[in-house]
Design a protein around this motif. Structure first.
Motif, PDB file in Angstrom:
ATOM      1  N   MET A 121       0.824  -1.073   0.071  1.00  0.00           N
ATOM      2  CA  MET A 121       0.253  -0.124   0.051  1.00  0.00           C
ATOM      3  C   MET A 121       0.879   1.124  -0.054  1.00  0.00           C
ATOM      4  O   MET A 121       0.741   2.224  -0.562  1.00  0.00           O
ATOM      5  N   ALA A 122       1.967   1.128   0.538  1.00  0.00           N
ATOM      6  CA  ALA A 122       2.746   2.258   0.639  1.00  0.00           C
ATOM      7  C   ALA A 122       3.554   2.475  -0.593  1.00  0.00           C
ATOM      8  O   ALA A 122       3.736   3.704  -1.150  1.00  0.00           O
ATOM      9  N   LYS A 123       3.908   1.549  -1.201  1.00  0.00           N
ATOM     10  CA  LYS A 123       4.345   1.546  -2.755  1.00  0.00           C
ATOM     11  C   LYS A 123       3.321   2.301  -3.605  1.00  0.00           C
ATOM     12  O   LYS A 123       3.600   3.178  -4.387  1.00  0.00           O
ATOM     13  N   LEU A 124       2.018   1.860  -3.647  1.00  0.00           N
ATOM     14  CA  LEU A 124       1.046   2.237  -4.326  1.00  0.00           C
ATOM     15  C   LEU A 124       0.936   4.027  -3.914  1.00  0.00           C
ATOM     16  O   LEU A 124       0.676   4.585  -4.982  1.00  0.00           O
ATOM     17  N   ALA A 125       0.882   4.269  -2.673  1.00  0.00           N
ATOM     18  CA  ALA A 125       0.653   5.622  -2.103  1.00  0.00           C
ATOM     19  C   ALA A 125       1.917   6.726  -2.835  1.00  0.00           C
ATOM     20  O   ALA A 125       1.648   7.642  -3.047  1.00  0.00           O
ATOM     21  N   ALA A 126       2.936   5.993  -3.128  1.00  0.00           N
ATOM     22  CA  ALA A 126       3.822   6.756  -3.702  1.00  0.00           C
ATOM     23  C   ALA A 126       3.898   6.973  -4.933  1.00  0.00           C
ATOM     24  O   ALA A 126       4.483   8.098  -5.469  1.00  0.00           O
ATOM     25  N   ALA A 129      -1.012   7.248  -9.510  1.00  0.00           N
ATOM     26  CA  ALA A 129      -1.285   7.266 -10.636  1.00  0.00           C
ATOM     27  C   ALA A 129      -0.981   6.200 -11.879  1.00  0.00           C
ATOM     28  O   ALA A 129      -1.719   5.344 -12.479  1.00  0.00           O
ATOM     29  N   SER A 130       0.163   5.435 -11.532  1.00  0.00           N
ATOM     30  CA  SER A 130       0.871   4.451 -12.236  1.00  0.00           C
ATOM     31  C   SER A 130       0.733   3.049 -11.693  1.00  0.00           C
ATOM     32  O   SER A 130       0.956   2.060 -12.218  1.00  0.00           O
ATOM     33  N   ARG A 131       0.420   3.037 -10.220  1.00  0.00           N
ATOM     34  CA  ARG A 131       0.579   1.893  -9.561  1.00  0.00           C
ATOM     35  C   ARG A 131      -0.892   1.498  -9.049  1.00  0.00           C
ATOM     36  O   ARG A 131      -0.993   0.299  -8.625  1.00  0.00           O
ATOM     37  N   GLN A 133      -3.802   0.571 -10.381  1.00  0.00           N
ATOM     38  CA  GLN A 133      -4.436  -0.641 -11.107  1.00  0.00           C
ATOM     39  C   GLN A 133      -3.554  -1.970 -10.541  1.00  0.00           C
ATOM     40  O   GLN A 133      -4.397  -2.986 -10.296  1.00  0.00           O
ATOM     41  N   SER A 134      -2.289  -1.837 -10.556  1.00  0.00           N
ATOM     42  CA  SER A 134      -1.625  -3.271 -10.526  1.00  0.00           C
ATOM     43  C   SER A 134      -1.447  -3.476  -9.035  1.00  0.00           C
ATOM     44  O   SER A 134      -1.764  -4.436  -8.592  1.00  0.00           O
ATOM     45  N   LEU A 135      -1.242  -2.691  -8.046  1.00  0.00           N
ATOM     46  CA  LEU A 135      -1.011  -2.818  -6.631  1.00  0.00           C
ATOM     47  C   LEU A 135      -2.280  -2.905  -5.812  1.00  0.00           C
ATOM     48  O   LEU A 135      -2.098  -3.500  -4.511  1.00  0.00           O
ATOM     49  N   SER A 136      -3.321  -2.164  -6.231  1.00  0.00           N
ATOM     50  CA  SER A 136      -4.650  -2.161  -5.138  1.00  0.00           C
ATOM     51  C   SER A 136      -4.970  -3.642  -5.219  1.00  0.00           C
ATOM     52  O   SER A 136      -5.241  -4.081  -3.903  1.00  0.00           O
ATOM     53  N   PRO A 137      -5.052  -4.469  -6.107  1.00  0.00           N
ATOM     54  CA  PRO A 137      -5.420  -5.861  -5.710  1.00  0.00           C
ATOM     55  C   PRO A 137      -4.473  -6.652  -4.804  1.00  0.00           C
ATOM     56  O   PRO A 137      -4.801  -7.535  -4.126  1.00  0.00           O
ATOM     57  N   VAL A 138      -3.169  -6.468  -5.107  1.00  0.00           N
ATOM     58  CA  VAL A 138      -2.340  -7.103  -4.335  1.00  0.00           C
ATOM     59  C   VAL A 138      -2.634  -6.753  -2.783  1.00  0.00           C
ATOM     60  O   VAL A 138      -2.592  -7.463  -1.852  1.00  0.00           O
ATOM     61  N   ALA A 139      -2.432  -5.585  -2.486  1.00  0.00           N
ATOM     62  CA  ALA A 139      -2.591  -4.974  -1.181  1.00  0.00           C
ATOM     63  C   ALA A 139      -3.902  -5.537  -0.590  1.00  0.00           C
ATOM     64  O   ALA A 139      -4.170  -5.946   0.832  1.00  0.00           O
ATOM     65  N   MET A 140      -5.188  -5.496  -1.080  1.00  0.00           N
ATOM     66  CA  MET A 140      -6.337  -5.873  -0.770  1.00  0.00           C
ATOM     67  C   MET A 140      -6.388  -7.352  -0.400  1.00  0.00           C
ATOM     68  O   MET A 140      -6.881  -7.722   0.522  1.00  0.00           O
ATOM     69  N   GLN A 141      -5.584  -8.249  -1.362  1.00  0.00           N
ATOM     70  CA  GLN A 141      -5.668  -9.638  -1.083  1.00  0.00           C
ATOM     71  C   GLN A 141      -4.856 -10.145   0.035  1.00  0.00           C
ATOM     72  O   GLN A 141      -5.329 -10.884   0.892  1.00  0.00           O
ATOM     73  N   LEU A 142      -3.616  -9.284   0.429  1.00  0.00           N
ATOM     74  CA  LEU A 142      -3.088  -9.579   1.631  1.00  0.00           C
ATOM     75  C   LEU A 142      -3.619  -8.953   2.757  1.00  0.00           C
ATOM     76  O   LEU A 142      -3.920  -9.651   3.855  1.00  0.00           O
ATOM     77  N   PHE A 143      -4.319  -8.000   2.892  1.00  0.00           N
ATOM     78  CA  PHE A 143      -5.283  -7.553   4.004  1.00  0.00           C
ATOM     79  C   PHE A 143      -6.321  -8.463   4.411  1.00  0.00           C
ATOM     80  O   PHE A 143      -6.461  -8.782   5.476  1.00  0.00           O
ATOM     81  N   GLY A 144      -7.027  -8.952   3.232  1.00  0.00           N
ATOM     82  CA  GLY A 144      -7.979 -10.074   3.246  1.00  0.00           C
ATOM     83  C   GLY A 144      -7.361 -11.228   3.722  1.00  0.00           C
ATOM     84  O   GLY A 144      -8.115 -11.972   4.714  1.00  0.00           O
ATOM     85  N   LYS A 145      -6.278 -11.753   3.478  1.00  0.00           N
ATOM     86  CA  LYS A 145      -5.560 -13.159   4.014  1.00  0.00           C
ATOM     87  C   LYS A 145      -5.236 -12.617   5.553  1.00  0.00           C
ATOM     88  O   LYS A 145      -5.292 -13.713   6.332  1.00  0.00           O
ATOM     89  N   ALA A 146      -4.853 -11.450   5.993  1.00  0.00           N
ATOM     90  CA  ALA A 146      -4.368 -11.060   7.121  1.00  0.00           C
ATOM     91  C   ALA A 146      -5.500 -11.282   8.220  1.00  0.00           C
ATOM     92  O   ALA A 146      -5.648 -11.845   9.306  1.00  0.00           O
ATOM     93  N   ILE A 147      -6.759 -10.874   7.629  1.00  0.00           N
ATOM     94  CA  ILE A 147      -7.928 -10.877   8.590  1.00  0.00           C
ATOM     95  C   ILE A 147      -8.438 -12.323   8.539  1.00  0.00           C
ATOM     96  O   ILE A 147      -9.058 -12.730   9.534  1.00  0.00           O
TER      97      ILE A 147
END
Length: 214
Positions: A121-126, A129-131, A133-147
């Motif tokens: 998520m930090a990489k995405l926030a940096a 605009a360019s990240r 679409q690619s990183l949002s699903p990755v972050a969401m997947q990891l948070f979902g897995k953690a929960i």
């Protein structure tokens, strides 16, 4: 007689405290660095703490928490606005490397998984605009897995709420789901039983997020 008993009792307490420190120097060292982490504000301060945690990790090669807190320190550095994008990525990548090592020591760990998501998520926030679409699903997947790994982990829930809130704002949709998760995370933080040197960060950020919710 009473004086002798009191002296003996004091001696026992002193000896017991000394033995405890000798037996668990690892926890003592960790607590000292956590106090510095809590007060850190600058890149230099976070870097010094990260270095210390990495040294502890080298000495205590079976412990995952030093790697975890070193990674958390690097993520905090990466958020510094004075850094270039490449510099930010260097710190986020370092955090991800440390977390991969931590996972080999503690598999299926909700705290590690959530922090991995935080690094993404930090990489995405940096560079959203360019990240995005690619990183949002990755972050969401990891948070979902953690929960899924631990539904009572307030950090996992708060971080997921942050992602949900950001996506709702981006698409112009309602923030009800994000706000509900944020409020639940605050409840979990308030009822969390902190043991020793286990992760505890994020409560204030979660409370701040709920102020955005109606």
């Amino acid at each position: 007689m009473k004086k002798t008993v009191l002296t003996f009792a004091i001696l026992i307490i002193v000896v017991t405290s000394s033995i405890a420190e000798i037996i668990n120097p690892y926890e003592k060292a960790m607590k000292a660095q956590l106090a510095l982490l809590d007060s850190a504000q600058t890149i230099q301060e976070y870097q010094a703490v990260a270095n210390s945690f990495e040294r502890i990790a080298q000495k205590e090669s079976n412990e995952w928490l030093p790697l975890y807190y070193a990674a958390y320190s690097y993520i905090n550095i990466g958020f510094d606005k004075s850094l270039t994008l490449d510099q930010k990525d260097t710190y986020f990548n370092k955090a991800e490397e440390l977390l991969k090592k931590a996972e080999t020591l503690s598999a299926n760990n909700s705290e590690i998984t959530a922090l991995r998501g935080y690094a993404v998520m930090a990489k995405l926030a940096a560079d959203p605009a360019s990240r995005g679409q690619s990183l949002s699903p990755v972050a969401m997947q990891l948070f979902g897995k953690a929960i899924q790994q631990n539904g009572k982990n307030p950090r996992a829930l708060y971080l997921m709420a942050q992602m949900e809130y950001g996506m709702a704002q981006f698409f112009g949709s309602g923030t009800e789901k994000a706000c509900s998760m944020a409020k639940k995370s605050v409840f979990l933080y308030e009822n969390e039983s902190i043991e020793g040197i286990n992760p505890y960060w994020g409560a204030e950020m979660a409370k701040e997020m709920t102020t955005k919710c109606k």
